[in-house]
Design a protein around this motif. Structure first.
Motif, PDB file in Angstrom:
ATOM      1  N   VAL A 161     -66.199  48.224  30.818  1.00  0.00           N
ATOM      2  CA  VAL A 161     -64.966  47.870  30.859  1.00  0.00           C
ATOM      3  C   VAL A 161     -64.911  47.372  32.674  1.00  0.00           C
ATOM      4  CG1 VAL A 161     -62.454  48.279  31.436  1.00  0.00           C
ATOM      5  CG2 VAL A 161     -63.468  49.053  29.220  1.00  0.00           C
ATOM      6  N   ALA A 162     -65.363  48.122  33.395  1.00  0.00           N
ATOM      7  CA  ALA A 162     -65.703  47.867  34.940  1.00  0.00           C
ATOM      8  C   ALA A 162     -66.261  46.648  35.093  1.00  0.00           C
ATOM      9  CB  ALA A 162     -65.994  48.750  35.615  1.00  0.00           C
ATOM     10  N   THR A 163     -67.674  46.395  34.288  1.00  0.00           N
ATOM     11  CA  THR A 163     -68.373  45.360  34.296  1.00  0.00           C
ATOM     12  C   THR A 163     -67.582  44.001  33.807  1.00  0.00           C
ATOM     13  OG1 THR A 163     -70.006  47.116  33.756  1.00  0.00           O
ATOM     14  CG2 THR A 163     -70.661  44.390  33.875  1.00  0.00           C
ATOM     15  N   PHE A 164     -66.983  44.084  32.809  1.00  0.00           N
ATOM     16  CA  PHE A 164     -66.206  43.034  32.348  1.00  0.00           C
ATOM     17  C   PHE A 164     -65.169  42.521  33.371  1.00  0.00           C
ATOM     18  CE2 PHE A 164     -67.149  43.736  27.882  1.00  0.00           C
ATOM     19  CZ  PHE A 164     -67.365  42.404  27.395  1.00  0.00           C
ATOM     20  N   ARG A 165     -64.328  43.479  34.030  1.00  0.00           N
ATOM     21  CA  ARG A 165     -63.353  43.205  34.941  1.00  0.00           C
ATOM     22  C   ARG A 165     -63.793  42.613  36.114  1.00  0.00           C
ATOM     23  NH1 ARG A 165     -60.286  48.420  35.329  1.00  0.00           N
ATOM     24  NH2 ARG A 165     -62.097  49.005  36.361  1.00  0.00           N
ATOM     25  N   LEU A 166     -65.003  43.133  36.631  1.00  0.00           N
ATOM     26  CA  LEU A 166     -65.672  42.620  37.751  1.00  0.00           C
ATOM     27  C   LEU A 166     -66.030  40.943  37.332  1.00  0.00           C
ATOM     28  CD1 LEU A 166     -67.842  45.415  39.124  1.00  0.00           C
ATOM     29  CD2 LEU A 166     -65.823  44.508  40.424  1.00  0.00           C
ATOM     30  N   HIS A 167     -66.402  40.817  36.391  1.00  0.00           N
ATOM     31  CA  HIS A 167     -66.903  39.750  35.889  1.00  0.00           C
ATOM     32  C   HIS A 167     -65.677  38.588  35.666  1.00  0.00           C
ATOM     33  CE1 HIS A 167     -69.219  36.619  33.657  1.00  0.00           C
ATOM     34  NE2 HIS A 167     -68.532  36.373  32.535  1.00  0.00           N
ATOM     35  N   ALA A 194     -85.534  33.275  32.621  1.00  0.00           N
ATOM     36  CA  ALA A 194     -85.054  31.841  32.032  1.00  0.00           C
ATOM     37  C   ALA A 194     -83.793  31.625  32.666  1.00  0.00           C
ATOM     38  CB  ALA A 194     -85.185  31.985  30.595  1.00  0.00           C
ATOM     39  N   ASN A 195     -82.963  32.647  32.948  1.00  0.00           N
ATOM     40  CA  ASN A 195     -81.511  32.308  33.065  1.00  0.00           C
ATOM     41  C   ASN A 195     -81.040  32.211  34.672  1.00  0.00           C
ATOM     42  OD1 ASN A 195     -78.608  32.603  32.247  1.00  0.00           O
ATOM     43  ND2 ASN A 195     -78.371  34.672  32.940  1.00  0.00           N
ATOM     44  N   LYS A 196     -82.226  32.397  35.474  1.00  0.00           N
ATOM     45  CA  LYS A 196     -82.144  32.438  36.693  1.00  0.00           C
ATOM     46  C   LYS A 196     -80.683  31.811  37.542  1.00  0.00           C
ATOM     47  CE  LYS A 196     -86.305  31.817  38.799  1.00  0.00           C
ATOM     48  NZ  LYS A 196     -87.071  31.106  39.336  1.00  0.00           N
ATOM     49  N   GLY A 197     -79.669  32.746  37.752  1.00  0.00           N
ATOM     50  CA  GLY A 197     -78.474  32.389  38.192  1.00  0.00           C
ATOM     51  C   GLY A 197     -77.708  31.652  37.396  1.00  0.00           C
ATOM     52  N   GLY A 198     -77.889  31.238  36.047  1.00  0.00           N
ATOM     53  CA  GLY A 198     -77.227  30.456  35.090  1.00  0.00           C
ATOM     54  C   GLY A 198     -76.001  31.212  34.406  1.00  0.00           C
ATOM     55  N   ASN A 199     -76.081  31.482  33.350  1.00  0.00           N
ATOM     56  CA  ASN A 199     -75.121  32.015  32.326  1.00  0.00           C
ATOM     57  C   ASN A 199     -74.588  33.378  32.622  1.00  0.00           C
ATOM     58  OD1 ASN A 199     -73.447  32.943  30.212  1.00  0.00           O
ATOM     59  ND2 ASN A 199     -74.606  31.780  28.753  1.00  0.00           N
ATOM     60  N   GLY A 216     -72.130  35.046  31.493  1.00  0.00           N
ATOM     61  CA  GLY A 216     -71.892  36.037  30.279  1.00  0.00           C
ATOM     62  C   GLY A 216     -73.174  36.711  29.966  1.00  0.00           C
ATOM     63  N   LEU A 217     -74.372  36.015  30.033  1.00  0.00           N
ATOM     64  CA  LEU A 217     -75.587  36.690  29.554  1.00  0.00           C
ATOM     65  C   LEU A 217     -75.770  37.895  30.802  1.00  0.00           C
ATOM     66  CD1 LEU A 217     -77.603  36.203  27.431  1.00  0.00           C
ATOM     67  CD2 LEU A 217     -78.765  34.780  28.990  1.00  0.00           C
ATOM     68  N   GLY A 218     -75.549  37.222  31.940  1.00  0.00           N
ATOM     69  CA  GLY A 218     -75.936  38.333  32.778  1.00  0.00           C
ATOM     70  C   GLY A 218     -75.194  39.657  32.791  1.00  0.00           C
ATOM     71  N   MET A 219     -74.040  39.479  32.409  1.00  0.00           N
ATOM     72  CA  MET A 219     -72.979  40.682  32.167  1.00  0.00           C
ATOM     73  C   MET A 219     -73.607  41.414  30.809  1.00  0.00           C
ATOM     74  SD  MET A 219     -68.989  40.610  31.424  1.00  0.00           S
ATOM     75  CE  MET A 219     -69.429  40.052  29.813  1.00  0.00           C
ATOM     76  N   PHE A 220     -74.007  40.711  29.889  1.00  0.00           N
ATOM     77  CA  PHE A 220     -74.325  41.258  28.552  1.00  0.00           C
ATOM     78  C   PHE A 220     -75.774  42.281  28.882  1.00  0.00           C
ATOM     79  CE2 PHE A 220     -76.795  40.921  24.542  1.00  0.00           C
ATOM     80  CZ  PHE A 220     -76.125  41.588  23.655  1.00  0.00           C
ATOM     81  N   ILE A 221     -76.602  41.799  29.862  1.00  0.00           N
ATOM     82  CA  ILE A 221     -77.646  42.411  30.354  1.00  0.00           C
ATOM     83  C   ILE A 221     -77.309  43.630  31.009  1.00  0.00           C
ATOM     84  CG2 ILE A 221     -79.637  42.377  32.040  1.00  0.00           C
ATOM     85  CD1 ILE A 221     -80.247  39.528  30.892  1.00  0.00           C
ATOM     86  N   VAL A 222     -76.194  43.597  31.820  1.00  0.00           N
ATOM     87  CA  VAL A 222     -75.599  44.844  32.619  1.00  0.00           C
ATOM     88  C   VAL A 222     -75.422  46.000  31.501  1.00  0.00           C
ATOM     89  CG1 VAL A 222     -74.167  45.649  34.240  1.00  0.00           C
ATOM     90  CG2 VAL A 222     -75.033  43.433  34.648  1.00  0.00           C
ATOM     91  N   ILE A 223     -74.493  45.530  30.425  1.00  0.00           N
ATOM     92  CA  ILE A 223     -74.101  46.447  29.330  1.00  0.00           C
ATOM     93  C   ILE A 223     -75.192  47.080  28.794  1.00  0.00           C
ATOM     94  CG2 ILE A 223     -72.873  46.716  27.162  1.00  0.00           C
ATOM     95  CD1 ILE A 223     -70.851  44.396  28.723  1.00  0.00           C
ATOM     96  N   LEU A 224     -76.408  46.248  28.259  1.00  0.00           N
ATOM     97  CA  LEU A 224     -77.618  46.937  27.801  1.00  0.00           C
ATOM     98  C   LEU A 224     -78.290  47.678  28.670  1.00  0.00           C
ATOM     99  CD1 LEU A 224     -78.883  43.823  25.641  1.00  0.00           C
ATOM    100  CD2 LEU A 224     -77.604  45.829  24.791  1.00  0.00           C
ATOM    101  N   ASP A 225     -78.372  47.499  30.013  1.00  0.00           N
ATOM    102  CA  ASP A 225     -79.020  48.240  30.921  1.00  0.00           C
ATOM    103  C   ASP A 225     -78.332  49.664  30.888  1.00  0.00           C
ATOM    104  OD1 ASP A 225     -80.663  46.226  31.543  1.00  0.00           O
ATOM    105  OD2 ASP A 225     -79.779  45.749  33.597  1.00  0.00           O
ATOM    106  N   THR A 226     -77.074  49.668  30.679  1.00  0.00           N
ATOM    107  CA  THR A 226     -76.204  51.058  30.812  1.00  0.00           C
ATOM    108  C   THR A 226     -76.579  51.586  29.469  1.00  0.00           C
ATOM    109  OG1 THR A 226     -74.544  49.818  31.703  1.00  0.00           O
ATOM    110  CG2 THR A 226     -73.939  52.069  31.115  1.00  0.00           C
ATOM    111  N   LEU A 227     -76.849  51.138  28.386  1.00  0.00           N
ATOM    112  CA  LEU A 227     -77.199  51.708  27.159  1.00  0.00           C
ATOM    113  C   LEU A 227     -78.504  52.254  27.114  1.00  0.00           C
ATOM    114  CD1 LEU A 227     -75.815  49.405  24.263  1.00  0.00           C
ATOM    115  CD2 LEU A 227     -74.709  51.489  25.435  1.00  0.00           C
ATOM    116  N   MET A 228     -79.389  51.557  27.695  1.00  0.00           N
ATOM    117  CA  MET A 228     -80.935  51.916  28.012  1.00  0.00           C
ATOM    118  C   MET A 228     -80.780  53.158  28.837  1.00  0.00           C
ATOM    119  SD  MET A 228     -82.923  50.341  26.406  1.00  0.00           S
ATOM    120  CE  MET A 228     -81.930  49.626  25.171  1.00  0.00           C
TER     121      MET A 228
END
Lengths: 183, 183
Positions: free
Chosen positions: A174-180, B94-99, B101-113
């Motif tokens: 949620v914090a990541t979403f918020r910051l984003h 591939a995404n280098k500073g682009g999307n 939303g994709l960057g945020m999605f990766i942060v969430i997956l990093d947290t799950l890892m």
């Protein structure tokens, strides 16, 4: 323009409330997990046949949570996570949308709590499963057939702690979403 | 103004490079951890005294990683984290500073890892410690005095996986910093 501002204020408020509810949930779940395993104790009369010609010897055997280091780690980790959840709840209420640096610091500590809680759930879960199934290769016998109540309490505690850990994961998400979204 | 822009571009580049280096580190560490435990096997000749009047019986005893479910969980989790690190590395390049939303999605997956790796480290660590120390209360004997090489390999694998998991924690922390600074 005013309407737009109200929508943003409303969204921020609902996000703040969501954060507080999840922190409260994490607090109660880790507290319950620590208490349930912390008071876990079972004494059983075990019969031991020394010789077929003698009557079996009855002696009391006790299972306590602090006999196993993984369970000690689990209780301590849940207590730390619970204390941190209480502290961060107070800080979040006091900080309500104020200091952004403090908010970021809390997200980092939330991530550390995810690591701490999941490692303790893994440790207690691994030992709990061994107690439930045993393992013939290392000749570790299952103990849950004798200490059923003790094992059930361990399982309940694990489920509660897992839910608490998921609450911390959601806080980070949620914090990541918020910051984003705020960018 | 141009100078300021260059500084920002430079900072973004260095942060991107830091992200890639940490992802590469997480990839190699989890890969090494999975391989080291995945090839772990030791056979020893164990002497068993059946009766004092008979000579001891020698038989080969083997320790394999897949005999214990916690070690299987550990190897599978590290393999998943390694595959994810490789995939996210490619996506990040591939995404280098682009999307965003994709960057945020990766942060969430990093947290799950972080959650997955720490739970598996806890499980394998709990069982490994039991093998090293044993426990008189549940009558589980230590096995590391017999299978020393096997246990050392488990310990090495645990340390590498812990470093890999810390790399994932740092990825989440750095991403939080980045999202915070960009606001």
């Amino acid at each position: 323009m005013e309407g737009g501002k109200e929508v943003i204020v409303g969204k921020t408020k609902s996000r703040g409330a969501c954060d507080l509810v999840m922190r409260l949930l994490a607090l109660s779940l880790t507290l319950a997990a620590a208490i349930i395993l912390g008071v876990d104790k079972q004494t059983k009369i075990v019969s031991l046949v020394v010789s077929p010609s003698l009557p079996p010897l009855d002696f009391p055997a006790t299972a306590k949570w602090h006999y196993l280091s993984s369970f000690v780690f689990f209780v301590v980790s849940n207590a730390i996570a619970c204390a941190y959840a209480a502290l961060s709840l107070l800080i979040s209420i006091a900080n309500k949308g104020g200091n952004k640096g403090l908010g970021m610091f809390i997200v980092i500590l939330d991530t550390l709590m995810v690591a701490l809680l999941f490692s303790s759930i893994g440790a207690a879960g691994g030992i709990g499963l061994m107690g439930y199934q045993g393992n013939s290769h290392v000749q570790w016998k299952k103990v849950c057939n004798v200490f059923g109540k003790f094992c059930n309490q361990v399982a309940a505690s694990l489920v509660l702690s897992l839910l608490g850990a998921i609450a911390f994961v959601l806080l980070v998400v949620v914090a990541t979403f918020r910051l984003h979204k705020k960018k």
